[in-house]
Design an enzyme around this catalytic site. Structure first.
Site, short mmCIF file in Angstrom:
data_model
loop_
_atom_site.label_atom_id
_atom_site.label_comp_id
_atom_site.label_asym_id
_atom_site.label_seq_id
_atom_site.Cartn_x
_atom_site.Cartn_y
_atom_site.Cartn_z
N TRP A 41 -12.38 24.43 60.37
CA TRP A 41 -13.59 23.87 59.77
C TRP A 41 -13.26 22.70 58.85
O TRP A 41 -13.88 21.66 58.86
CB TRP A 41 -14.32 24.97 59.01
CG TRP A 41 -15.53 24.48 58.29
CD1 TRP A 41 -16.71 24.12 58.85
CD2 TRP A 41 -15.65 24.26 56.90
NE1 TRP A 41 -17.57 23.70 57.89
CE2 TRP A 41 -16.95 23.78 56.66
CE3 TRP A 41 -14.79 24.44 55.81
CZ2 TRP A 41 -17.41 23.46 55.40
CZ3 TRP A 41 -15.25 24.13 54.56
CH2 TRP A 41 -16.54 23.64 54.36
N HIS B 254 -9.60 -21.53 9.20
CA HIS B 254 -10.04 -21.86 10.55
C HIS B 254 -11.51 -21.48 10.74
O HIS B 254 -12.33 -22.30 11.16
CB HIS B 254 -9.14 -21.13 11.56
CG HIS B 254 -9.50 -21.33 13.00
ND1 HIS B 254 -8.72 -22.05 13.87
CD2 HIS B 254 -10.57 -20.91 13.72
CE1 HIS B 254 -9.28 -22.06 15.06
NE2 HIS B 254 -10.42 -21.36 15.01
N GLU B 255 -11.84 -20.24 10.39
CA GLU B 255 -13.22 -19.78 10.58
C GLU B 255 -14.17 -20.52 9.64
O GLU B 255 -15.29 -20.87 10.03
CB GLU B 255 -13.33 -18.27 10.36
CG GLU B 255 -12.54 -17.43 11.37
CD GLU B 255 -12.85 -17.76 12.81
OE1 GLU B 255 -13.99 -18.16 13.12
OE2 GLU B 255 -11.94 -17.65 13.66
N HIS C 83 -15.20 -23.70 11.26
CA HIS C 83 -16.32 -23.55 12.21
C HIS C 83 -17.63 -23.44 11.46
O HIS C 83 -18.62 -24.10 11.77
CB HIS C 83 -16.17 -22.26 13.03
CG HIS C 83 -15.10 -22.30 14.07
ND1 HIS C 83 -15.03 -23.26 15.04
CD2 HIS C 83 -14.05 -21.46 14.32
CE1 HIS C 83 -14.00 -23.02 15.83
NE2 HIS C 83 -13.37 -21.94 15.41
N ASP D 5 -11.13 -22.26 21.66
CA ASP D 5 -12.11 -23.22 21.15
C ASP D 5 -12.05 -24.52 21.94
O ASP D 5 -13.08 -25.08 22.32
CB ASP D 5 -11.81 -23.55 19.68
CG ASP D 5 -12.02 -22.35 18.77
OD1 ASP D 5 -12.76 -21.44 19.18
OD2 ASP D 5 -11.46 -22.35 17.66
ZN ZN Z 1 -11.88 -20.84 16.38
#
Ligand code: ZN
Ligand code: ADP
Ligand code: MG
Length: 623
Positions: A138, A437-438, A441, A513
């Site tokens: 089976w 860096h930030e 932005h 970026d």
């Molecule tokens: Zn950046």
């Protein structure tokens, strides 16, 4: 292979029962064996021992059932023995030299067991191999059916899954799909037609044959198709485009043939081909002359769609997120001539979608899904679904019984930016640099009039990014202007320019970026006609090309055009660089202030951030 519903139903009951019966026998057998062995293991005595014990008067009683002997000793222990089946107990014992007077002192009880369980127990050792044999057979045939369904035996049979009208586990209806009004409207019409074709045909209306759902991934195309299946109460065949394409040439085409044949036979019916771009790409262009198999499959679909009688009530739906690469032949009248855009949800739709996925989830009382919707422009339905899910997981992880607003807000960022990187510990220098860096932005975004406002600045690592500046548009945007693009590019460059001018060195942190900014600048030049030097020309063709059946965005410009584009792109980038440099020189103090706060607090929410820059005389509001 499309299975008949009745057949599967009946087959299931039988196979289920066979398994049940076999399992029952196996368990009984094992149990009986276990019990017997257990008794015998340490309490078995042989007949001569028994005779010995009778002669020494250690035994009070003997019970004999068929061949089994149960012996009770004077110290109440019970032991077992066995005799030949057809010799009597007393004969057996006398043959072994039992002392007759001693035997008379013990009470003896003799019984014949003819009960069912006794017989079964005796038969099982013989039945078991037979059962095992059938079990193996089976299993083998069952496995064959599964494997063979697609390949070995019936190669071409369509793989389409038949969703019986009431066969879905959780029935999905239009109520489960929020937003996407246009698409819903169109599909409601289809459902109406399938339920009530006379209404349309009696006034001479021709019903659309093919409906193509187009939209970004996760906007709910597949969901809509399932909703149609749930609403329509007709046979619904669903297959994914990639399932047509197989190793063997010709299989796809014959699958298409089979699927349409079955659908025609069971009309009214809907056929749904998900991700149709897998088979429906433009034919005969690109290298290698395209993929024969794919083309044959596509041709077969076209042939089948043309082969319908006007009176046939079979409707073909398809979904794709790449309508631009589809073969034009698919879009001709009489084929997929109804094209429905499934749009990303706007703010109101997002609230509705959130409400749908908030069902069955416990929230604190004053939950505001509106805030979540506000913060998630550009999210698809699937994204919102995962926001809800992440929030629930977060609540569960903290052993809370209810999901809070905070869970939701944190989940938005998780879905958008990836999980927080716990393992990465920044050293002081890294942290300072990331903060600048930030801040770069952020300040550029705050100064430039067309950039989106800053919602959050952080120096916590997430996904691949060291830190992040989250800026969100105030409203949902359908279009972007040249000025917005230019400001976006400048914001992307903010971090790079700060690193270069203030630290006099560059890190790899700006690479993403730069990629984003360059791609944007390139699109401006080649797609949107936004470069003055190029003028009103789209250099990029809208359609995709194919190479060995796969889509390739081939850009075969001439050497000269290529150089020209490159020049334009770097012109845009350099102009942006100049603007950013000007901003960070002019607002150096604000930049220092933001960075200092970031090093201290690691994350600045919108309110905190705006307070800082207001302190340096920068206006936050944009008009
Ligand atoms: Zn950046
Ligand atoms: P697509 O096929 O367009 O890529 P799906 O239909 O597979 O997207 O959507 C994935 C999931 O996202 C759905 O199962 C559903 O949970 C959610 N979703 C997407 N759009 C919506 C919507 N408009 N309403 C409710 N849920 C949605
Ligand atoms: Mg899908």
């Amino acid at each position: 292979m499309v299975k008949n519903k009745k057949e599967t139903g009946f087959g299931k009951i039988v196979t289920k029962n066979i398994i049940g019966i076999i399992l029952f026998f196996v368990v009984i057998f094992l149990l009986a064996n276990y019990v017997q062995n257990d008794k015998k293991a340490d309490q078995h005595i042989n007949l001569s021992e028994l005779v010995n014990d009778i002669n020494t008067e250690k035994i009070t009683s003997i019970k004999n059932v068929n061949d089994k002997i149960e012996v009770t000793y004077k110290d109440k222990t019970v032991k077992f023995s066995k005799k030949e089946n057809d010799a009597s107990l007393t004969d057996t014992l006398s043959n072994l030299g039992v002392d007759k007077t001693k035997l008379a002192l013990t009470s003896i009880e003799i019984k014949d067991d003819t009960s069912f369980s006794y017989i079964l127990m005796n038969l099982l050792p013989f039945l078991f191999p037979i059962i095992l044999f059938f079990l193996v057979i089976w299993f083998l045939t069952r496995g064959m059916k599964n494997v063979g369904g697609g390949q070995a035996f019936s190669f071409g049979s369509s793989r389409a899954k038949l969703m019986a009208p009431d066969g879905q586990k959780e029935k999905i209806t239009f109520a489960d799909v929020a937003g996407v009004k246009e698409a819903k409207h169109e599909l409601e019409e289809v459902v109406d037609f399938l339920k009530n074709p006379k209404k349309f045909t009696s006034i001479g209306a021709r019903i659309p044959r093919g409906i193509l759902l187009m939209g970004a991934p996760g906007t709910g195309k597949t969901l809509l198709a399932r909703a149609v299946a749930g609403e329509a109460n007709v046979s619904f065949f669903s297959i994914s485009g990639s399932e047509f394409v197989e190793l063997f040439v010709g299989v796809g085409a014959s699958r298409v043939r089979d699927m349409f044949k079955v659908a025609r036979a069971s009309q009214p019916a809907i056929i749904f081909i998900d991700e149709i771009d897998a088979v429906g790409r433009v034919r005969g262009v690109g290298m290698g002359g395209g993929n024969d198999e794919r083309e044959q499959t596509l041709n077969q679909i076209l042939v089948e769609m043309d082969g319908f009688e006007p009176s046939d009530s079979v409707i073909i739906m398809a979904a794709t997120n790449r309508p631009d690469v589809l073969d034009p032949a698919l879009l001709r009248p009489g084929r997929f001539d109804r094209r429905v855009n499934v749009e990303l949800p706007d703010r109101k739709d997002r609230i509705e979608i959130l409400k749908i996925h908030a069902k069955n989830k416990p929230f604190v009382k004053d939950i505001r899904l509106e805030t979540v919707a506000e913060r998630t422009p550009g999210f698809s339905g699937a994204d919102l679904h995962s926001v809800m899910n992440e929030a629930a997981i977060m609540a569960a992880r903290h052993d809370r019984k209810e999901i809070t607003q905070d869970d939701l807000i944190v989940s938005i960022e998780k879905v958008m930016l990836g999980p927080i990187r716990q393992t990465h510990v920044m050293n002081k220098k890294e942290k300072n640099l990331t903060a600048y860096h930030e801040a770069g932005h952020a300040i550029v975004a705050s100064i430039l009039p067309y950039a989106d406002p800053v919602h959050k600045v952080s120096v916590i690592s997430r996904g691949r990014a060291m830190g992040y500046t989250l800026k969100l548009p105030n409203e949902d945007k359908r279009m972007q202007s040249k000025l917005e693009f230019l400001d976006d590019i400048a914001v992307s460059l903010g971090g790079y320019v700060v690193e270069k001018t203030i630290f006099g060195d560059l890190t790899t942190g700006s690479s993403n970026d730069l990629q984003v900014a360059s791609a944007l600048a390139r699109d401006m030049v080649t797609k949107y006609g936004m470069s003055d030097a190029v003028g009103p020309v789209a250099l990029e063709p809208a359609g995709g090309r194919t190479m060995f059946g796969n889509g390739v965005e081939a850009k075969n410009y001439s050497e000269k055009t290529n150089e020209f584009i490159d020049n334009e792109v770097s012109k845009i980038m350099n102009e942006a660089y100049g603007r950013v440099l000007e901003i960070i020189t002019k607002h150096r103090e604000a930049l220092d202030g933001i960075s200092k706060a970031l090093v201290e607090k690691e994350t600045l929410e919108q309110g905190e951030y705006e307070e800082i820059i207001r302190g340096f005389g920068i206006r936050v509001e944009k008009d």
